[in-house]
Design a protein around this motif. Structure first.
Motif, PDB file in Angstrom:
ATOM      1  N   ASP A 237      11.617   3.481   5.149  1.00 47.08           N
ATOM      2  CA  ASP A 237      10.881   2.990   6.318  1.00 47.08           C
ATOM      3  C   ASP A 237       9.497   3.624   6.401  1.00 47.08           C
ATOM      4  OD1 ASP A 237      13.008   1.396   7.217  1.00 47.08           O
ATOM      5  OD2 ASP A 237      13.873   3.043   8.392  1.00 47.08           O
ATOM      6  N   VAL A 238       9.426   4.913   6.101  1.00 46.82           N
ATOM      7  CA  VAL A 238       8.150   5.627   6.179  1.00 46.82           C
ATOM      8  C   VAL A 238       7.173   5.091   5.127  1.00 46.82           C
ATOM      9  CG1 VAL A 238       7.031   7.872   5.871  1.00 46.82           C
ATOM     10  CG2 VAL A 238       9.141   7.703   7.195  1.00 46.82           C
ATOM     11  N   ILE A 239       7.676   4.814   3.927  1.00 46.83           N
ATOM     12  CA  ILE A 239       6.812   4.248   2.892  1.00 46.83           C
ATOM     13  C   ILE A 239       6.263   2.898   3.343  1.00 46.83           C
ATOM     14  CG2 ILE A 239       6.740   3.344   0.532  1.00 46.83           C
ATOM     15  CD1 ILE A 239       8.867   5.478  -0.168  1.00 46.83           C
ATOM     16  N   LYS A 240       7.123   2.076   3.945  1.00 47.84           N
ATOM     17  CA  LYS A 240       6.661   0.783   4.468  1.00 47.84           C
ATOM     18  C   LYS A 240       5.632   0.988   5.584  1.00 47.84           C
ATOM     19  CE  LYS A 240      11.106  -1.400   3.429  1.00 47.84           C
ATOM     20  NZ  LYS A 240      12.369  -1.937   3.986  1.00 47.84           N
ATOM     21  N   TYR A 241       5.869   1.977   6.418  1.00 46.83           N
ATOM     22  CA  TYR A 241       4.984   2.280   7.541  1.00 46.83           C
ATOM     23  C   TYR A 241       3.573   2.634   7.061  1.00 46.83           C
ATOM     24  CZ  TYR A 241       3.187   5.131  11.464  1.00 46.83           C
ATOM     25  OH  TYR A 241       2.419   5.677  12.456  1.00 46.83           O
ATOM     26  N   VAL A 242       3.476   3.537   6.092  1.00 43.98           N
ATOM     27  CA  VAL A 242       2.146   3.942   5.635  1.00 43.98           C
ATOM     28  C   VAL A 242       1.483   2.828   4.824  1.00 43.98           C
ATOM     29  CG1 VAL A 242       2.728   6.395   5.653  1.00 43.98           C
ATOM     30  CG2 VAL A 242       2.971   5.094   3.517  1.00 43.98           C
ATOM     31  N   THR A 243       2.277   2.070   4.061  1.00 47.31           N
ATOM     32  CA  THR A 243       1.700   0.981   3.270  1.00 47.31           C
ATOM     33  C   THR A 243       1.073  -0.073   4.168  1.00 47.31           C
ATOM     34  OG1 THR A 243       3.430   1.343   1.607  1.00 47.31           O
ATOM     35  CG2 THR A 243       2.159  -0.671   1.421  1.00 47.31           C
ATOM     36  N   GLU A 244       1.752  -0.389   5.240  1.00 50.71           N
ATOM     37  CA  GLU A 244       1.226  -1.383   6.177  1.00 50.71           C
ATOM     38  C   GLU A 244      -0.011  -0.887   6.910  1.00 50.71           C
ATOM     39  OE1 GLU A 244       4.642  -2.081   8.570  1.00 50.71           O
ATOM     40  OE2 GLU A 244       5.654  -3.347   7.066  1.00 50.71           O
ATOM     41  N   ARG A 245      -0.147   0.444   7.046  1.00 51.77           N
ATOM     42  CA  ARG A 245      -1.253   1.020   7.808  1.00 51.77           C
ATOM     43  C   ARG A 245      -2.424   1.477   6.931  1.00 51.77           C
ATOM     44  NH1 ARG A 245      -1.428   2.686  12.672  1.00 51.77           N
ATOM     45  NH2 ARG A 245      -2.662   4.512  12.027  1.00 51.77           N
ATOM     46  N   GLN A 246      -2.428   1.166   5.660  1.00 53.26           N
ATOM     47  CA  GLN A 246      -3.399   1.756   4.749  1.00 53.26           C
ATOM     48  C   GLN A 246      -4.845   1.513   5.168  1.00 53.26           C
ATOM     49  OE1 GLN A 246      -3.613  -0.544   0.742  1.00 53.26           O
ATOM     50  NE2 GLN A 246      -1.555  -0.983   1.523  1.00 53.26           N
ATOM     51  N   GLU A 247      -5.189   0.314   5.594  1.00 48.30           N
ATOM     52  CA  GLU A 247      -6.574   0.046   5.992  1.00 48.30           C
ATOM     53  C   GLU A 247      -6.981   0.877   7.219  1.00 48.30           C
ATOM     54  OE1 GLU A 247      -5.240  -3.363   3.546  1.00 48.30           O
ATOM     55  OE2 GLU A 247      -4.404  -2.419   5.354  1.00 48.30           O
ATOM     56  N   GLN A 248      -6.077   0.980   8.189  1.00 50.12           N
ATOM     57  CA  GLN A 248      -6.369   1.782   9.386  1.00 50.12           C
ATOM     58  C   GLN A 248      -6.529   3.261   9.043  1.00 50.12           C
ATOM     59  OE1 GLN A 248      -4.010  -0.689   9.087  1.00 50.12           O
ATOM     60  NE2 GLN A 248      -3.105  -1.122  11.111  1.00 50.12           N
ATOM     61  N   GLU A 249      -5.729   3.737   8.103  1.00 54.26           N
ATOM     62  CA  GLU A 249      -5.803   5.145   7.722  1.00 54.26           C
ATOM     63  C   GLU A 249      -7.089   5.460   6.974  1.00 54.26           C
ATOM     64  OE1 GLU A 249      -3.016   7.817   8.277  1.00 54.26           O
ATOM     65  OE2 GLU A 249      -3.494   6.358   9.842  1.00 54.26           O
ATOM     66  N   PHE A 250      -7.492   4.580   6.070  1.00 53.49           N
ATOM     67  CA  PHE A 250      -8.762   4.808   5.369  1.00 53.49           C
ATOM     68  C   PHE A 250      -9.930   4.747   6.347  1.00 53.49           C
ATOM     69  CE2 PHE A 250      -6.463   3.184   1.437  1.00 53.49           C
ATOM     70  CZ  PHE A 250      -6.423   4.425   0.828  1.00 53.49           C
ATOM     71  N   GLU A 251      -9.847   3.830   7.294  1.00 52.28           N
ATOM     72  CA  GLU A 251     -10.912   3.723   8.303  1.00 52.28           C
ATOM     73  C   GLU A 251     -10.936   4.965   9.188  1.00 52.28           C
ATOM     74  OE1 GLU A 251     -12.422   0.738  11.897  1.00 52.28           O
ATOM     75  OE2 GLU A 251     -10.619   0.247  10.741  1.00 52.28           O
ATOM     76  N   ARG A 252      -9.770   5.454   9.568  1.00 53.13           N
ATOM     77  CA  ARG A 252      -9.683   6.654  10.410  1.00 53.13           C
ATOM     78  C   ARG A 252     -10.347   7.852   9.742  1.00 53.13           C
ATOM     79  NH1 ARG A 252      -6.213  10.973  10.494  1.00 53.13           N
ATOM     80  NH2 ARG A 252      -4.809  10.071   8.917  1.00 53.13           N
ATOM     81  N   LEU A 253     -10.198   7.943   8.423  1.00 45.84           N
ATOM     82  CA  LEU A 253     -10.729   9.083   7.683  1.00 45.84           C
ATOM     83  C   LEU A 253     -12.135   8.836   7.128  1.00 45.84           C
ATOM     84  CD1 LEU A 253      -7.438   9.975   5.807  1.00 45.84           C
ATOM     85  CD2 LEU A 253      -8.513  11.330   7.605  1.00 45.84           C
ATOM     86  N   GLY A 254     -12.671   7.655   7.408  1.00 49.13           N
ATOM     87  CA  GLY A 254     -14.015   7.347   6.919  1.00 49.13           C
ATOM     88  C   GLY A 254     -14.078   7.195   5.413  1.00 49.13           C
ATOM     89  N   ILE A 255     -12.991   6.697   4.820  1.00 55.76           N
ATOM     90  CA  ILE A 255     -12.902   6.553   3.363  1.00 55.76           C
ATOM     91  C   ILE A 255     -13.113   5.087   2.968  1.00 55.76           C
ATOM     92  CG2 ILE A 255     -11.351   6.680   1.372  1.00 55.76           C
ATOM     93  CD1 ILE A 255      -9.944   9.019   2.767  1.00 55.76           C
ATOM     94  N   SER A 256     -13.994   4.859   2.018  1.00 60.96           N
ATOM     95  CA  SER A 256     -14.186   3.529   1.459  1.00 60.96           C
ATOM     96  C   SER A 256     -13.330   3.436   0.199  1.00 60.96           C
ATOM     97  CB  SER A 256     -15.663   3.282   1.127  1.00 60.96           C
ATOM     98  OG  SER A 256     -15.835   2.001   0.556  1.00 60.96           O
ATOM     99  N   PHE A 257     -12.147   2.918   0.354  1.00 58.14           N
ATOM    100  CA  PHE A 257     -11.182   2.869  -0.748  1.00 58.14           C
ATOM    101  C   PHE A 257     -11.446   1.671  -1.652  1.00 58.14           C
ATOM    102  CE2 PHE A 257      -7.016   1.404  -2.413  1.00 58.14           C
ATOM    103  CZ  PHE A 257      -6.708   2.507  -3.183  1.00 58.14           C
ATOM    104  N   ARG A 263      -6.451  -6.138  -4.646  1.00 56.33           N
ATOM    105  CA  ARG A 263      -5.002  -5.980  -4.451  1.00 56.33           C
ATOM    106  C   ARG A 263      -4.736  -4.695  -3.675  1.00 56.33           C
ATOM    107  NH1 ARG A 263      -0.234  -7.875  -6.752  1.00 56.33           N
ATOM    108  NH2 ARG A 263       1.504  -6.391  -6.869  1.00 56.33           N
ATOM    109  N   ARG A 264      -4.102  -4.823  -2.519  1.00 58.65           N
ATOM    110  CA  ARG A 264      -3.770  -3.666  -1.694  1.00 58.65           C
ATOM    111  C   ARG A 264      -2.761  -2.778  -2.421  1.00 58.65           C
ATOM    112  NH1 ARG A 264      -0.732  -4.563   2.808  1.00 58.65           N
ATOM    113  NH2 ARG A 264      -1.822  -3.128   4.189  1.00 58.65           N
ATOM    114  N   LEU A 265      -2.687  -1.537  -2.004  1.00 54.21           N
ATOM    115  CA  LEU A 265      -1.603  -0.669  -2.450  1.00 54.21           C
ATOM    116  C   LEU A 265      -0.279  -1.289  -2.017  1.00 54.21           C
ATOM    117  CD1 LEU A 265      -3.109   2.775  -1.397  1.00 54.21           C
ATOM    118  CD2 LEU A 265      -2.720   2.036  -3.757  1.00 54.21           C
ATOM    119  N   GLN A 266       0.672  -1.362  -2.949  1.00 53.67           N
ATOM    120  CA  GLN A 266       1.977  -1.941  -2.670  1.00 53.67           C
ATOM    121  C   GLN A 266       2.991  -0.821  -2.408  1.00 53.67           C
ATOM    122  OE1 GLN A 266       2.282  -5.746  -3.064  1.00 53.67           O
ATOM    123  NE2 GLN A 266       0.170  -5.158  -2.620  1.00 53.67           N
ATOM    124  N   LEU A 267       4.200  -1.212  -2.026  1.00 51.52           N
ATOM    125  CA  LEU A 267       5.229  -0.206  -1.722  1.00 51.52           C
ATOM    126  C   LEU A 267       5.477   0.727  -2.902  1.00 51.52           C
ATOM    127  CD1 LEU A 267       7.859  -2.376   0.199  1.00 51.52           C
ATOM    128  CD2 LEU A 267       6.254  -0.720   1.178  1.00 51.52           C
TER     129      LEU A 267
END
Length: 330
Positions: A237-257, A263-267
């Motif tokens: 569940d946690v892996i799914k949680y972070v995968t779904e939030r990847q764009e928000q997390e990169f934005e939160r940290l000011g990272i241009s991934f 292709r987004r990061l997959q599970l």
């Protein structure tokens, strides 16, 4: 009836490292493609060996996809045979030795005696036939042979004689493929999941890598370092949680991934990133303990990278983009 309300996982500061690691490791990937001499300024990434942010971009996965899966007869039995044979050893050199000595490696012309003889000669020469990436049971209790590789060849035979290719094609989900593999001896949950992902690179199946995930021991270690509480959720569940939030997390940290050409990061990628973050944190955050208690990173970066002509499963639609871009923002 009592209703249990799950809470969101509670992150530690190592989760920020998780995302920063993913971005910097991906930056190294694109710097290599661009032929840059300075790949990174991160001292940990310069000293130790880490896999790519995207599993399919790793050297062994690239070899599997381009030189094993999509090179040769594309009939279901032959594709599956090549995948299973390669993944049991997971070592490019072993595949190339077998190919050199036996010619085309096919199920139609497979001979236990011939394969066993070549592998036995490699071992007599003091070489290893297995990669150090995965640990697999010897199989003696299941197949009765003294040598590990003999039992693993017998496992391939059992899978092929069990019409596994046909059953895989009839599977209705990635998890169903995983369950099929898990029904055979010697394949625990982690390896069954890894093999299911490898099979899904081929045209035998066409499932989304967002459909199913099975955390391995290293990923579980990384998750425990990134989260002080899982809030009642499982590691999957946690892996799914972070995968779904990847764009928000990169934005939160000011990272241009830089994604894999859109292709987004997959599970499977985020699962692997937890494993790599576990290793990275042993040096970056030695004060944070995991489940295994490991404190050192074994593999050093040797700087022996050589060029790879990248090739991804054609169904992903990435191959026509490879020569036109050095990455896009996620």
């Amino acid at each position: 009836m009592i209703t249990v309300v799950k809470k969101f996982p509670v992150a530690t500061y190592v989760l920020d490292t998780y995302w920063k690691f993913a971005a910097e490791r991906q930056e190294i990937f694109f710097n290599r493609i661009a032929g840059k001499t300075v790949l990174t300024n991160d001292p940990i990434l310069l000293k130790y060996k880490f896999t790519n942010a995207y599993r399919a971009a790793d050297r062994v996965s690239q070899y599997l996809i381009s030189r094993v899966i999509y090179h040769g007869d594309q009939s279901p039995d032959e594709v599956l045979f090549r995948i299973l044979l390669f993944k049991l050893f997971n070592k490019i050199e072993t595949w190339e030795i077998l190919s050199h000595e036996l010619g085309l490696l096919t199920w139609e012309n497979y001979s236990f005696k011939s394969y066993n003889q070549v592998l036995h000669q490699v071992l007599q020469a003091g070489e290893t036939v297995y990669s150090g990436a995965y640990m697999m049971a010897s199989g003696k209790s299941s197949f009765g042979n003294d040598r590990k590789h003999e039992n693993h060849l017998k496992l391939v035979e059992q899978m092929m004689h069990g019409h596994l290719a046909e059953r895989v094609q009839e599977a209705t989900s990635l998890e169903a493929v995983y369950r099929l593999l898990l029904s055979f001896p010697l394949l625990g949950p982690f390896l069954a999941y890894q093999y299911a992902i490898d099979i899904n690179y081929s045209n035998l199946t066409n499932f989304s890598e967002m459909d199913f995930v099975m955390p391995g021991p290293g990923a579980k270690d990384g998750i425990r370092k990134c989260f002080k509480s899982l809030g009642g959720y499982t590691e999957a569940d946690v892996i799914k949680y972070v995968t779904e939030r990847q764009e928000q997390e990169f934005e939160r940290l000011g990272i241009s991934f830089k994604s894999l050409w859109g292709r987004r990061l997959q599970l499977i990628d985020c699962q692997n990133l937890f494993c790599e973050t576990d290793k990275y944190a042993r040096v970056a955050h030695p004060e944070v303990g995991g489940l295994s208690g490991r404190t050192r990173i074994k593999q050093l970066y040797l700087g022996n990278y050589y060029g790879i002509s990248y090739f991804f499963p054609p169904k992903w639609g990435l191959n026509d983009k490879l020569g036109r871009s050095t990455g896009q923002s996620a």
